[in-house]
Design an enzyme around this catalytic site. Sequence first.
Site, PDB file in Angstrom:
ATOM      1  N   ASP A  20      27.897  44.229  32.208  1.00 20.43           N
ATOM      2  CA  ASP A  20      28.096  43.821  33.590  1.00 20.43           C
ATOM      3  C   ASP A  20      27.576  44.882  34.549  1.00 20.43           C
ATOM      4  O   ASP A  20      27.282  46.012  34.147  1.00 20.43           O
ATOM      5  CB  ASP A  20      29.574  43.519  33.867  1.00 20.43           C
ATOM      6  CG  ASP A  20      30.526  44.542  33.263  1.00 20.43           C
ATOM      7  OD1 ASP A  20      30.064  45.631  32.878  1.00 20.43           O
ATOM      8  OD2 ASP A  20      31.726  44.255  33.184  1.00 20.43           O
TER       9      ASP A  20
ATOM     10  N   ASN B 151      44.519  42.983  33.052  1.00 24.24           N
ATOM     11  CA  ASN B 151      44.830  41.554  33.164  1.00 24.24           C
ATOM     12  C   ASN B 151      44.190  40.737  32.044  1.00 24.24           C
ATOM     13  O   ASN B 151      44.135  39.514  32.117  1.00 24.24           O
ATOM     14  CB  ASN B 151      44.400  41.014  34.535  1.00 24.24           C
ATOM     15  CG  ASN B 151      42.897  41.152  34.758  1.00 24.24           C
ATOM     16  OD1 ASN B 151      42.177  41.615  33.877  1.00 24.24           O
ATOM     17  ND2 ASN B 151      42.429  40.743  35.924  1.00 24.24           N
TER      18      ASN B 151
ATOM     19  N   HIS C 118      40.989  40.941  31.082  1.00 19.76           N
ATOM     20  CA  HIS C 118      39.561  40.622  31.242  1.00 19.76           C
ATOM     21  C   HIS C 118      38.705  41.363  30.232  1.00 19.76           C
ATOM     22  O   HIS C 118      39.040  42.468  29.798  1.00 19.76           O
ATOM     23  CB  HIS C 118      39.078  40.825  32.685  1.00 19.76           C
ATOM     24  CG  HIS C 118      38.844  42.235  33.146  1.00 19.76           C
ATOM     25  ND1 HIS C 118      39.383  42.736  34.312  1.00 19.76           N
ATOM     26  CD2 HIS C 118      38.104  43.247  32.633  1.00 19.76           C
ATOM     27  CE1 HIS C 118      38.972  43.985  34.495  1.00 19.76           C
ATOM     28  NE2 HIS C 118      38.203  44.323  33.488  1.00 19.76           N
TER      29      HIS C 118
ATOM     30  N   GLU D 212      37.319  37.429  34.445  1.00 21.25           N
ATOM     31  CA  GLU D 212      38.695  37.515  34.926  1.00 21.25           C
ATOM     32  C   GLU D 212      39.488  36.292  34.448  1.00 21.25           C
ATOM     33  O   GLU D 212      38.902  35.272  34.094  1.00 21.25           O
ATOM     34  CB  GLU D 212      38.692  37.561  36.459  1.00 21.25           C
ATOM     35  CG  GLU D 212      37.923  38.744  37.065  1.00 21.25           C
ATOM     36  CD  GLU D 212      38.722  40.046  37.045  1.00 21.25           C
ATOM     37  OE1 GLU D 212      39.600  40.228  36.183  1.00 21.25           O
ATOM     38  OE2 GLU D 212      38.452  40.898  37.921  1.00 21.25           O
TER      39      GLU D 212
HETATM   40  C1  GLP Z   1      35.884  47.405  33.710  1.00 23.79           C
HETATM   41  C2  GLP Z   1      34.805  46.779  32.836  1.00 23.79           C
HETATM   42  C3  GLP Z   1      35.347  46.360  31.495  1.00 23.79           C
HETATM   43  C4  GLP Z   1      36.301  47.418  30.969  1.00 23.79           C
HETATM   44  C5  GLP Z   1      37.494  47.541  31.864  1.00 23.79           C
HETATM   45  C6  GLP Z   1      38.500  48.617  31.439  1.00 23.79           C
HETATM   46  O1  GLP Z   1      36.213  46.752  34.828  1.00 23.79           O
HETATM   47  N1  GLP Z   1      34.093  45.714  33.450  1.00 23.79           N
HETATM   48  O2  GLP Z   1      34.233  46.171  30.617  1.00 23.79           O
HETATM   49  O3  GLP Z   1      36.737  47.057  29.674  1.00 23.79           O
HETATM   50  O4  GLP Z   1      37.117  47.777  33.188  1.00 23.79           O
HETATM   51  O5  GLP Z   1      38.078  49.898  31.781  1.00 23.79           O
HETATM   52  P1  GLP Z   1      38.801  51.215  31.294  1.00 23.79           P
HETATM   53  O6  GLP Z   1      38.313  51.466  29.900  1.00 23.79           O
HETATM   54  O7  GLP Z   1      38.359  52.286  32.235  1.00 23.79           O
HETATM   55  O8  GLP Z   1      40.249  50.960  31.359  1.00 23.79           O
END
Ligand code: GLP
Length: 244
Positions: free
Chosen positions: A67, A136, A138, A143
């Site tokens: 993304d 959440n 995702h 989402e």
């Molecule tokens: C982001 C990404 C996800 C990721 C998530 C958790 O928003 N788009 O791919 O898994 O957040 O991130 P973190 O590992 O910093 O908790």
Amino acid sequence: MQIFIYDTEKEIGQAAGKIFVDHVKANPNAAMGFATGMTPVPTYDYMAGEYEKGNVSFAGMKTFNLDEYCDLPREHKNSFYTFMMDNLFSRIDVKPENINFLDGNAPDQSAESERYAQAIIDAGGIDVQFLGIGRNGHIAFNEPAGGFTGEAFKVKLTDSTIEANSIYFDDIAMPRYAMTMGIGSIMRAKKIVFVATGASKAEAVKAMVQGEVTPECPASILQTHDDVTVFLDRAASQGLGVRN
Ligand code: GLP
């Protein structure tokens, strides 16, 4: 789903990173799907360390990131492109032309989605897809929603995601939209490596592993993929009812 629980983030990084390294050693032209966020960082450290020791070359590897934010220049310090350059790509011998990202600033999002899907097909499909999880539930930026998504699309980020990721933005407001691979594209990966650490992920992990398969917890779809390896620390696994 195969689930492994470790004491430290470093051990998780070694175990997850070894899957990528071993796969690239056996298949130098493999296509890898990469994820951003803090959880994958120890995995990228392990991969860069193996490259620095001369144990692996990533020169033939193709990469596809999950993304990218919209309305943010690609070179901005908070873009996912910059994150990957800093944490992995500038530390290994991956070729710039083999690095693929969704363009969050593409004027025509459906053309951009088609371009990305075709690039993945041209690379032979994603061999190993790396995933983290949002609080959440995702995955990538899919989402909680009324239905599972298909190919890449532009998404409006939820308040939960904006709250979690805003801490990284100190000069501008965090973008409200992103381009993300859809659930359909993620599920076509041949193998999925999933990581989650910390108590803030425990509820989402429980819903993913033991809950109903529902787009209200997008990660729950992983229950229906036949090759998912899950790496957790004890805090993230605390809702699963396994003895720690
Ligand atoms: C982001 C990404 C996800 C990721 C998530 C958790 O928003 N788009 O791919 O898994 O957040 O991130 P973190 O590992 O910093 O908790």
